[in-house]
Design a protein around this motif. Structure first.
Motif, short mmCIF file in Angstrom:
data_model
loop_
_atom_site.label_atom_id
_atom_site.label_comp_id
_atom_site.label_asym_id
_atom_site.label_seq_id
_atom_site.Cartn_x
_atom_site.Cartn_y
_atom_site.Cartn_z
N ASP A 19 0.82 -1.22 0.00
CA ASP A 19 0.00 0.00 0.00
C ASP A 19 0.85 1.27 0.00
N ASN A 20 2.16 1.10 -0.16
CA ASN A 20 3.13 2.20 -0.25
C ASN A 20 3.23 3.07 1.01
N PHE A 21 2.87 2.50 2.15
CA PHE A 21 3.11 3.20 3.42
C PHE A 21 4.59 3.08 3.78
N LEU A 22 5.16 1.96 3.41
CA LEU A 22 6.55 1.64 3.72
C LEU A 22 7.31 1.53 2.41
N ASN A 23 8.34 2.36 2.24
CA ASN A 23 9.11 2.36 1.01
C ASN A 23 10.55 2.70 1.38
N HIS A 24 11.42 1.72 1.36
CA HIS A 24 12.79 1.92 1.80
C HIS A 24 13.57 2.87 0.90
N LYS A 25 13.26 2.87 -0.38
CA LYS A 25 13.95 3.79 -1.29
C LYS A 25 13.61 5.23 -0.92
N ARG A 26 12.34 5.49 -0.75
CA ARG A 26 11.87 6.83 -0.37
C ARG A 26 12.45 7.23 0.99
N TYR A 27 12.50 6.26 1.92
CA TYR A 27 13.06 6.51 3.25
C TYR A 27 14.54 6.88 3.15
N ALA A 28 15.30 6.13 2.35
CA ALA A 28 16.73 6.38 2.21
C ALA A 28 17.00 7.78 1.65
N PHE A 29 16.23 8.17 0.64
CA PHE A 29 16.41 9.51 0.06
C PHE A 29 16.05 10.60 1.07
N SER A 30 14.97 10.41 1.76
CA SER A 30 14.52 11.40 2.75
C SER A 30 15.52 11.53 3.90
N PHE A 31 15.94 10.40 4.44
CA PHE A 31 16.90 10.38 5.55
C PHE A 31 18.21 11.03 5.14
N THR A 32 18.70 10.65 3.97
CA THR A 32 19.97 11.19 3.47
C THR A 32 19.89 12.70 3.30
N ASN A 33 18.84 13.16 2.67
CA ASN A 33 18.66 14.60 2.45
C ASN A 33 18.59 15.37 3.77
N ASP A 34 17.77 14.88 4.69
CA ASP A 34 17.58 15.58 5.97
C ASP A 34 18.86 15.60 6.80
N LYS A 35 19.52 14.48 6.92
CA LYS A 35 20.73 14.41 7.75
C LYS A 35 21.87 15.22 7.15
N PHE A 36 21.95 15.26 5.83
CA PHE A 36 23.01 16.05 5.20
C PHE A 36 22.73 17.55 5.35
N LYS A 37 21.51 17.95 5.04
CA LYS A 37 21.20 19.38 5.03
C LYS A 37 21.01 19.98 6.42
N PHE A 38 20.36 19.26 7.31
CA PHE A 38 20.02 19.83 8.61
C PHE A 38 20.99 19.46 9.73
N ASN A 39 21.50 18.23 9.70
CA ASN A 39 22.41 17.79 10.77
C ASN A 39 23.87 17.88 10.36
N HIS A 40 24.12 18.19 9.08
CA HIS A 40 25.48 18.33 8.55
C HIS A 40 26.28 17.03 8.71
N TRP A 41 25.63 15.91 8.39
CA TRP A 41 26.30 14.62 8.44
C TRP A 41 26.93 14.33 7.09
N GLY A 42 28.02 13.54 7.12
CA GLY A 42 28.66 13.09 5.90
C GLY A 42 28.12 11.74 5.46
N ARG A 43 28.60 11.29 4.30
CA ARG A 43 28.11 10.03 3.71
C ARG A 43 28.37 8.82 4.59
N VAL A 44 29.50 8.80 5.28
CA VAL A 44 29.86 7.63 6.10
C VAL A 44 28.86 7.45 7.25
N LYS A 45 28.57 8.52 7.95
CA LYS A 45 27.64 8.46 9.09
C LYS A 45 26.22 8.14 8.62
#
Length: 156
Positions: free
Chosen positions: A51-77
């Motif tokens: 039902d597309n409530f759970l989508n790991h691809k969408r989650y990975a993109f969202s998490f990556t974007n948020d942590k890079f832009k807002f938390n200033h995390w690098g790719r390794v973390k």
């Protein structure tokens, strides 16, 4: 257990996923109290994905974007956290490719400049070491960090 527990767990999972992106492990953590058997857990995750409530691809993109832009995390973390959350390697790689390399390098330089200003250290070599350590702890690659800092402050 019962069908009632399954329906309640499904409703809880749907409501949680509607509010924000979650990984399958995070959903399981939230529905743990319903004491579902392994087959029901599998069915729950399957329904949420279908039902597309759970989508790991969408989650990975969202998490990556948020942590890079807002938390200033690098790719390794970011990668380490996504692996810990049970996200597939292919989605992690795709999400990390979405980070612009120029923006990534500029982030390292910005973090380095801010850290340099905040340090009271007199010894320039030690100051540079502390900056590199700070940036690598935020999950940026050591080699790239050293290269960019050496280019930015060649006399240090």
């Amino acid at each position: 257990m019962s069908d009632l527990n399954f329906k309640e767990a499904l409703a809880k999972g749907m409501a949680s996923c509607s509010r924000r992106e979650l990984s399958a492990l995070e959903v399981l953590e939230r529905v743990k109290k319903f004491e579902l058997n392994p087959e029901q857990i599998k069915e729950l995750i399957s329904v949420l994905k279908k039902d597309n409530f759970l989508n790991h691809k969408r989650y990975a993109f969202s998490f990556t974007n948020d942590k890079f832009k807002f938390n200033h995390w690098g790719r390794v973390k970011i990668k380490n956290h996504l692996v810990h959350k049970g996200i597939e390697e292919e989605f992690i790689h795709e999400a990390q490719e979405s980070i612009d390399n120029i923006e990534y390098e500029n982030k390292i330089i910005d973090l380095a400049k801010r850290k340099m200003k905040s340090l009271k250290e007199e010894n320039l070599f030690l100051k540079k070491q502390k900056v590199i350590q700070h940036i690598t702890q935020k999950g940026f690659e050591t080699e790239l960090t050293i290269q960019l800092i050496s280019r930015q402050w060649p006399t240090l």
